[in-house]
Design an enzyme around this catalytic site. Structure first.
Site, PDB file in Angstrom:
ATOM      1  N   ARG A 141       0.167   5.247  17.385  1.00 44.53           N
ATOM      2  CA  ARG A 141      -0.178   6.202  16.336  1.00 44.53           C
ATOM      3  C   ARG A 141       0.095   7.666  16.699  1.00 44.53           C
ATOM      4  O   ARG A 141       0.603   8.416  15.862  1.00 44.53           O
ATOM      5  CB  ARG A 141      -1.634   6.020  15.897  1.00 44.53           C
ATOM      6  CG  ARG A 141      -1.948   4.668  15.259  1.00 44.53           C
ATOM      7  CD  ARG A 141      -0.824   4.153  14.418  1.00 44.53           C
ATOM      8  NE  ARG A 141      -1.200   2.990  13.620  1.00 44.53           N
ATOM      9  CZ  ARG A 141      -0.385   2.016  13.338  1.00 44.53           C
ATOM     10  NH1 ARG A 141       0.863   2.027  13.823  1.00 44.53           N
ATOM     11  NH2 ARG A 141      -0.761   1.007  12.576  1.00 44.53           N
ATOM     12  N   ASP A 162       0.805  -1.216   0.000  1.00 39.77           N
ATOM     13  CA  ASP A 162       0.000   0.000   0.000  1.00 39.77           C
ATOM     14  C   ASP A 162       0.839   1.268   0.000  1.00 39.77           C
ATOM     15  O   ASP A 162       0.665   2.142  -0.854  1.00 39.77           O
ATOM     16  CB  ASP A 162      -0.943   0.016   1.208  1.00 39.77           C
ATOM     17  CG  ASP A 162      -2.114  -0.938   1.039  1.00 39.77           C
ATOM     18  OD1 ASP A 162      -1.974  -1.915   0.275  1.00 39.77           O
ATOM     19  OD2 ASP A 162      -3.163  -0.724   1.653  1.00 39.77           O
ATOM     20  N   SER A 181      -3.267  -9.090   7.594  1.00 40.26           N
ATOM     21  CA  SER A 181      -2.352  -7.962   7.771  1.00 40.26           C
ATOM     22  C   SER A 181      -1.839  -7.941   9.204  1.00 40.26           C
ATOM     23  O   SER A 181      -2.515  -8.416  10.126  1.00 40.26           O
ATOM     24  CB  SER A 181      -3.065  -6.640   7.452  1.00 40.26           C
ATOM     25  OG  SER A 181      -4.117  -6.399   8.369  1.00 40.26           O
TER      26      SER A 181
END
Length: 412
Positions: free
Chosen positions: A95, A15, A180
């Site tokens: 994150r 990606d 994933s």
């Protein structure tokens, strides 16, 4: 005229490799690739060369492991955070650190935008962008998966692989691992592919090769292992008498937990964007740390302080999960959490055995437990008169008696 600069969160997978080339082509911009080393181990090998070959004008691979452990994992564990009673927030807590560093690089490089490869159906897009909004509202965000033109060009992986081949981008995209993963110092997650079926048994023998950080409990040693964790003001500082910094602590606990098959979780969770998703997680070190921290708190925290902090666990966990790490309400709760940990010091002994973390002793120089008061035998301190309990119970029972009488009179 200088080209616009865009900082891309880059992992080297299919990606983000395609997105790097697509951004450069679509925006006619310089793409600065950024990868945060937060404990991915060998996943970082060759990333710089690959990013440059894909078209990046510059590559940052920053070692943020110490900051991740000391400024993100440790404060979160002091709060007792556990999302929906199971998830130790391994992806969620990483994150805001990644996004924080992205905007720092963007400012240093004079970039006008940051970009990420998070899907428009997931939580990560929210976490990245809420952090950017809190820290650098002047920097715009590009999320290709939310752009109709990008989705039309890449409706599936086949089109992305074809694009990569056309542009000379080397990617490893096979069906051998139809799921994933996301790995860092705290955990590794698995989702998508066959895991989208909640009836699929991720613990079956046929799926043992999926796991990275831990052996299955069945394959763990047949003999238990005892460890002692020392805490100072709510933070683990030593294992078996050896002083360790937060990074060393997490790495050591991961090895110990993985060896004994500790920390596997399989759950269906509620995403912030509104849907349910199934995730499988390995959090070996975090599971040990969570249990040990709770154990030392039981001995050293005042009851009302503990209950007040515990009442905020769900709120705190949801804030982290949803991406509000830098929000004022999370910072306010953190201040209370920090205050609550001033007395959380001592040593916890734990037994590790076949997927279990078993309490095996706790002690503290500032313990609030007094065996002379708690004893069922005669209290030598005479601090507690059992006769006083009668009045205590009568006062607490008064409202129950009144309520019961009203219900009986009304015939309910």
């Amino acid at each position: 005229m200088a080209k616009e600069k865009i900082v891309l969160a880059y992992s080297g997978g299919l990606d983000t490799s395609v997105i790097l080339a697509w951004l450069k082509e679509t925006y006619d911009a310089e793409i600065i690739a950024f990868t945060a080393d937060i404990g991915q181990k060998d996943e970082l090998d060759g990333l710089e060369e690959k990013a440059l070959a894909t078209g990046a004008s510059k590559v940052y691979i920053d070692d943020l492991r110490e900051e991740f452990a000391s400024d993100f994992i440790y404060p979160m564990f002091q709060s007792g955070a556990l999302y929906e009673g199971q998830y130790l927030l391994g992806t969620s807590i990483a994150r805001p650190l990644i996004a924080k560093r992205m905007v720092e690089i963007a400012r240093a490089e004079g970039a006008t935008a940051i970009a990420h490869g998070a899907t428009g159906k997931g939580n990560d897009q929210v976490r990245f962008e809420l952090t950017a909004a809190a820290l650098a509202p002047e920097i715009s965000v590009i999320a290709p998966w939310r752009l109709e033109a990008f989705r039309e060009q890449f409706p599936g992986r086949a089109e992305m692989i074809e694009y990569a081949e056309k542009h000379g981008i080397q990617v490893q995209a096979t069906a051998s691992k139809p799921y994933s993963t996301d790995r860092n110092l705290l955990h590794i997650s698995f989702e998508s592919g066959m895991l989208e079926d909640p009836w699929f048994d991720a613990s079956a023998d046929s799926n043992r090769d999926m796991y990275v950080l831990s052996v299955s409990p069945e394959d763990a040693p047949d003999q238990p292992e005892y460890i002692e964790l020392e805490f100072e003001q709510g933070n683990a500082v030593a294992i078996n008498g050896e002083k360790l910094n937060p990074l060393q602590m997490m790495e050591t606990l991961n090895e110990l937990g993985g060896k004994h098959g500790i920390g596997r979780i399989d759950m269906v969770e509620n995403r912030f964007v509104g849907m349910k998703s199934r995730g499988v997680y390995e959090t070996p070190g975090g599971t040990i740390l969570f249990a040990a921290h709770r154990r030392i708190e039981s001995l050293t925290m005042d009851r009302e302080v503990m209950h007040l902090r515990d009442s905020l666990i769900s709120k705190y966990s949801t804030l982290v999960y949803n991406g509000f790490w830098f929000a004022p309400e999370r910072l306010a709760i953190q201040a209370l959490v920090t205050e609550s940990q001033k007395n959380v010091s001592g040593t916890v002994r734990m037994k590790l055995y076949k997927g279990n973390v078993i309490a095996a002793g706790v002690k503290s120089p500032v313990s609030l437990y007094n065996p002379n008061i708690a004893t069922m035998e005669a209290d030598p301190t005479q601090a507690y008169d059992q006769g006083d309990a009668a009045g205590f119970i009568r006062l607490n029972a008064l409202r129950l008696k009144v309520s019961s009488g009203v219900e009986q009179q009304s015939g309910k």
